[in-house]
Design an enzyme around this catalytic site. Structure first.
Site, mmCIF file in Angstrom:
data_model
loop_
_atom_site.group_PDB
_atom_site.id
_atom_site.type_symbol
_atom_site.label_atom_id
_atom_site.label_comp_id
_atom_site.label_asym_id
_atom_site.label_seq_id
_atom_site.Cartn_x
_atom_site.Cartn_y
_atom_site.Cartn_z
ATOM 1 N N ASP A 103 0.861 -1.179 0.000
ATOM 2 C CA ASP A 103 0.000 0.000 0.000
ATOM 3 C C ASP A 103 0.896 1.227 0.000
ATOM 4 O O ASP A 103 1.650 1.460 0.958
ATOM 5 C CB ASP A 103 -0.909 -0.002 1.229
ATOM 6 C CG ASP A 103 -2.078 0.970 1.094
ATOM 7 O OD1 ASP A 103 -2.111 1.721 0.106
ATOM 8 O OD2 ASP A 103 -2.949 0.969 1.987
ATOM 9 N N ASP A 158 -2.734 2.290 -6.140
ATOM 10 C CA ASP A 158 -1.662 2.311 -5.145
ATOM 11 C C ASP A 158 -1.659 1.107 -4.218
ATOM 12 O O ASP A 158 -0.993 1.126 -3.183
ATOM 13 C CB ASP A 158 -1.779 3.582 -4.301
ATOM 14 C CG ASP A 158 -3.082 3.632 -3.508
ATOM 15 O OD1 ASP A 158 -4.055 2.971 -3.919
ATOM 16 O OD2 ASP A 158 -3.131 4.330 -2.483
ATOM 17 N N GLU A 159 -2.347 0.037 -4.584
ATOM 18 C CA GLU A 159 -2.497 -1.077 -3.655
ATOM 19 C C GLU A 159 -2.607 -2.389 -4.422
ATOM 20 O O GLU A 159 -3.279 -2.457 -5.448
ATOM 21 C CB GLU A 159 -3.758 -0.845 -2.813
ATOM 22 C CG GLU A 159 -3.984 -1.820 -1.707
ATOM 23 C CD GLU A 159 -5.242 -1.469 -0.919
ATOM 24 O OE1 GLU A 159 -5.536 -2.204 0.045
ATOM 25 O OE2 GLU A 159 -5.947 -0.492 -1.267
#
Length: 542
Positions: free
Chosen positions: A11, A105-106
């Site tokens: 993350d 983003d993960e």
């Protein structure tokens, strides 16, 4: 359940805000909020400096401004964030063929499937190397969680933030989860959490002690059974590399309710075109057209129409959306509109009648455009586009990094729409008219706060704020010192929009954090071990 912590969850830390801080030296170490800047906008991401004031994602932007009035408020640059995300995802795919992206983003990664880790030591080494590689390539930090399941790996990465790594040793999972709030578990939102609290259950340990029968009685068989399994640290979900796209859609929330029916139709047509563009970019077509309308009283209506076959033709989608709109009463005002396509396929079956009608309309437009003056329908289009541009431009320069018009926060294409509005319904093709149109186009340019620009004399910079016919620009680049601020007229011909610069220069990728310092804690690495009460402590976390 596997026996080694070989599921990794990455993350990125405050991704959008950290990317903006890395790109803008003057914002490093300062409160930055990224999101819709209009009165109905929401926070997409807040930097850790802004979070100290209580600002968090999904918060109304007005509330964020009250909590942190001196923060820098920026419009998202999704194409820029996507470029960085692509770099990160490439690094993850070097580790394993099983990478499951959850957002820009993960992502989850199955290290065992990639053959890069089979035990705790190897998994930790991979995680530490990944964090270093991300910093080297992008200049940004990410937090890593390692565990035997997806649920636990995600919890671990959350506990490791910011810029840390946490590995949950097999056999210690239940002791780790027990003191945590029930909201830690996926699927427990405010309503479920409140329902459990009224039953005297506030922690994961209490959830496990309640037993499956009691949870099924409280929450139903499916939800109660799944929560009980998670409370016992059971999660058998595999890492899935590809997810089938079920639908493609776009929607806009407007700063001011739209009452004009003509403008509502124009917005629906514009959204349909954007939706089709996304559909084509994804290599899909679809059969079912969906219209979403949220009215002034927050009531939300959804209408759909299924075509004879899948299409990716903008004319067909526009026509279907327009037909759906006719069945919706919008007289009280509209605050949100959306157009979507579902029933996706990889081929098209064109609606020849709609295509013929679209061609006829295009020919008619060409004929009107060559006339002496833009009147009738063309005049209406020009006027309405002008109204939309005017609404998007309201509001003056603000604190910190400044404010842009709310309309720009809604749609990255706002500047193009404004220019189009200036040209619609124009005069005949004379030299003076062409020059006037060019001047009008320059005068109507809109500058979104945070977006990149380039000046013919001063070079690269970014928009700090705009309003009242002026635009303020700070001239700096990712690798420079904080730059100077200059103000120009919005129609300055030497100022133009530009593409973002890379955060890490190609020749300095080995410099790591020396190349870009974004103001987060460094090298937080930890392992949760039994016998430690409460949440694990991770060195370097605030």
């Amino acid at each position: 359940m596997r026996t080694a912590p070989t599921i990794l969850h990455l993350d990125m830390d405050a991704f959008y805000a950290s990317a903006e801080q890395a790109a803008k030296p003057s914002l490093r170490g300062k409160a930055v909020v990224v999101g819709g800047l209009g009165p109905r906008g929401v926070v997409a991401t807040a930097s850790y400096e802004a979070r100290r004031f209580g600002v968090h994602s999904a918060m109304p932007m007005g509330q964020a401004r009250r909590l942190a009035p001196n923060a820098a408020y920026l419009v998202p640059r999704f194409s820029f964030y996507r470029q960085i995300s692509d770099q990160v995802m490439r690094l993850l795919r070097e580790l394993s063929p099983l990478v499951e992206p959850l957002s820009l983003d993960e992502a989850f990664v199955d290290l065992e499937a990639g053959g890069v880790a089979a035990d705790e030591a190897a998994a930790r080494a991979v995680g530490e190397r990944l964090r270093a590689d991300i910093l080297r390539v992008t200049g940004l930090s990410g937090s890593v969680g390692l565990a035997v399941s997806k649920m636990l790996a995600k919890i671990a990465s959350e506990q490791a933030k910011p810029d840390g790594l946490l590995l949950i040793s097999p056999g210690t999972e239940r002791e780790l989860l027990a003191p945590m709030t029930v909201r830690t578990l996926p699927g427990v939102g405010p309503a479920t959490g409140d329902h459990l609290r009224r039953a005297g259950i506030t922690t994961v340990g209490e959830l496990a002690e309640a037993g499956e029968d009691e949870l099924v009685r409280l929450l139903g068989k499916a939800h109660g059974g799944s929560l009980y399994a998670m409370a016992l640290a059971r999660d058998e979900r595999p890492v899935v590399a590809e997810r089938d796209t079920k639908s493609v859609s776009v929607e806009d929330t407007y700063d001011v309710d739209i009452h004009d029916r003509v403008r509502v139709r124009m917005e629906v047509a514009r959204l349909a075109d954007r939706c089709v563009q996304r559909l084509r970019d994804a290599g899909h077509s679809g059969r079912t057209i969906v219209l979403k309308v949220r009215r002034f009283d927050f009531s939300t209506l959804t209408r759909s129409e299924t075509l004879r076959g899948p299409t990716d033709d903008p004319g067909v989608v526009r026509e279907a959306a327009a037909r759906l709109l006719e069945s919706v009463d919008t007289t009280g005002g509209v605050r949100l509109l959306g157009v979507g396509v579902s029933g996706l396929a990889d081929y098209t079956q064109e609606d020849l009648f709609a295509q013929a009608q679209a061609d006829a309309e295009a020919e008619a437009e060409a004929g009107v455009g060559g006339g002496v003056a833009g009147t009738g329908a063309e005049g209406v289009v020009g006027a309405e586009a002008g109204v939309r541009a005017d609404v998007g431009a309201r509001g003056g320069a603000g604190p910190g990094a400044g404010e842009a018009g709310g309309g720009e926060a809604l749609d990255g294409d706002g500047r193009g729409v404004a220019a189009g509005g200036g040209e619609a319904g124009g005069e005949g093709a004379s030299g003076d008219a062409a020059g006037g149109a060019e001047s009008a186009s320059l005068a109507e340019r809109r500058w979104s706060a945070g977006h990149d620009v380039r000046h013919a004399v001063h070079g690269a910079g970014w928009v700090q704020g705009s309003g009242l016919g002026r635009v303020t620009v700070r001239f700096e680049t990712p690798g420079s010192a904080p730059g100077r601020v200059r103000t120009f007229r919005t129609d300055d011909p030497e100022l133009e929009a530009s593409d973002p610069l890379p955060l890490v220069a190609s020749g300095h990728s080995e410099g790591g954090r020396a190349a870009v310092e974004v103001g987060v804690a460094e090298d937080a690495v930890g392992t949760w071990e039994p016998g430690v009460a409460g949440a694990p402590e991770v060195s370097g976390a605030p």
